[in-house]
Design an enzyme around this catalytic site. Structure first.
Site, short mmCIF file in Angstrom:
data_model
loop_
_atom_site.label_atom_id
_atom_site.label_comp_id
_atom_site.label_asym_id
_atom_site.label_seq_id
_atom_site.Cartn_x
_atom_site.Cartn_y
_atom_site.Cartn_z
N SER A 140 0.78 -1.53 -0.04
CA SER A 140 0.26 -0.22 0.02
C SER A 140 1.10 1.24 0.44
O SER A 140 1.24 0.84 -0.76
CB SER A 140 -1.09 -0.57 1.36
OG SER A 140 -2.11 0.98 0.66
N ASP A 294 -8.15 -5.57 -5.29
CA ASP A 294 -8.31 -4.42 -4.39
C ASP A 294 -9.06 -3.41 -5.41
O ASP A 294 -8.74 -3.01 -6.34
CB ASP A 294 -6.71 -4.35 -4.76
CG ASP A 294 -6.21 -3.33 -3.51
OD1 ASP A 294 -6.60 -2.14 -3.55
OD2 ASP A 294 -5.61 -2.95 -3.37
N HIS A 323 -7.84 -5.67 -0.59
CA HIS A 323 -6.71 -4.61 -0.04
C HIS A 323 -6.70 -5.37 0.62
O HIS A 323 -5.23 -5.52 0.98
CB HIS A 323 -6.64 -3.03 0.03
CG HIS A 323 -5.66 -2.10 0.00
ND1 HIS A 323 -4.69 -1.86 -0.56
CD2 HIS A 323 -5.34 -1.38 0.95
CE1 HIS A 323 -3.60 -1.28 -0.41
NE2 HIS A 323 -3.93 -0.78 0.59
#
Length: 350
Positions: A140, A294, A323
């Site tokens: 991320s 995601d 995610h």
């Protein structure tokens, strides 16, 4: 000041390192900038076994240790020196919540991903004496920092593994970040960033948690009622006792600080706005590792960037957790990431 959530008891052990004054891209300065660093394993004599792992939005070294590091894993502390540097603004390193007045809280300066990476570079080179990194890996916002490392310091990064993140944030993800921020700042208790504690911004943090759940997990996650497998009896039980419990203790200004730089992550800034030119600078052996479901950083967005990176591999992870598969709730996803990282570490590089 004094939020017990950001403590050694909760997130330790970590060490604080003062890297001196850090002048920021947006014009501010963090004086006596402190980085919170957790190290697993030891540097070898050649200092060529160092793996750098930056943190993600809201996360600290603790969740990375719990999900990704261990004997026999790709990130094996018996083979590598794994250095987790907490990103600026996350509550452990220099942040709005731990900077005294007048420079803390809402007066804390704007930070970009590049500021994090320059601070980490100063630490790695000056404190550790490391000239080349065996790998930079992060999920991320950690992926954003991984890309920044590979583009900004190509000669120093031998391998790069951006997981569930992009080198340039998309307009869609920017709008999502704005919505997360507005959920917090629209709470009257936010008081323009000068609240007494997270409890003053309870409604805002609850809205933030719900929005994060909508996008962070996937439609498939909810269709399969995966929250039951995680020990929650209903969606509301999951929302209150997992999502809200997770975010309710965090400092709102810290979340806003991290969100601001997440929304503006863009390695193209290092090449006059030309993303192809920026990613073309990468010399690291790179595995681009998206999550199949995601919604923050969809595989197609990651794939478009992968095509611009020399000699890179596209290694998607199949999971219905979206995610937030990064949290480690899906053992099969964790195993896939581990396998990809083992393959990358086994790859011969210059």
């Amino acid at each position: 000041m004094g939020n017990s959530y950001y403590s050694q008891d909760v997130h330790g052990p970590y060490e604080l390192h003062d890297i001196g004054n850090l002048e920021l891209e947006e014009g501010g300065t963090i004086r006596n900038c402190k980085l919170a660093v957790a190290t697993h394993g030891r540097l070898n004599a050649a200092k060529d076994n160092c793996i750098l792992m930056p943190t993600w939005y809201s996360g600290t070294n603790k969740i990375l240790e719990q999900v990704f590091i261990g004997p026999g894993r790709a990130l094996d502390p018996e083979r590598y020196c794994i250095v987790i540097v907490n990103q600026l603004g996350n509550g452990l390193s220099a942040s709005p919540s731990n900077t005294p007045a007048p420079g803390g809280a809402a007066h804390f300066p704007r930070i970009r991903i590049g500021d994090d990476v320059r601070a980490q570079h100063r630490f790695v080179t000056q404190v550790l004496g490391v000239e080349r990194l065996a790998m930079v890996v992060g999920g991320s916002m950690g992926a954003q920092q991984t890309y920044e490392w590979a583009v900004r310091y190509p000669g120093m990064v031998r391998r790069a593994a951006p997981i569930a993140g992009t080198a340039r944030n998309t307009e869609h993800d920017f709008l999502f970040g704005e919505t997360l921020c507005e959920a917090i700042t629209s709470d009257p208790g936010f008081a323009k960033g000068f609240y007494r504690g997270p409890e003053d911004v309870r409604e805002g943090l609850l809205r933030h948690a719900r929005i994060m759940a909508v996008m962070g997990w996937s439609t498939e996650f909810f269709q399969a009622k995966r929250y039951r497998a995680l020990g929650f009896s209903s969606i509301e039980d999951f929302m209150v006792n997992f999502m809200f419990a997770y975010f309710s203790v965090m400092d709102p200004n810290n979340l806003l600080c991290m969100a601001w730089k997440w929304m503006r992550g863009d390695v193209a800034r290092l090449a006059g706005g030309d993303l192809r030119a920026a990613l073309g600078r990468i010399t690291a052996k790179t595995f681009v590792i998206p999550m199949s479901t995601d919604m923050f950083f969809p595989p197609a967005d990651c794939q478009a960037e992968w095509r611009l990176i020399p000699d890179a591999e596209f290694r998607p992870v199949e999971t219905i957790d979206g995610h937030l598969a990064l949290f480690g709730a899906d053992p099969a996803a964790v195993a896939q990431i581990d396998r990809h990282l083992k393959d990358l570490l086994a790859a011969k590089v210059a």
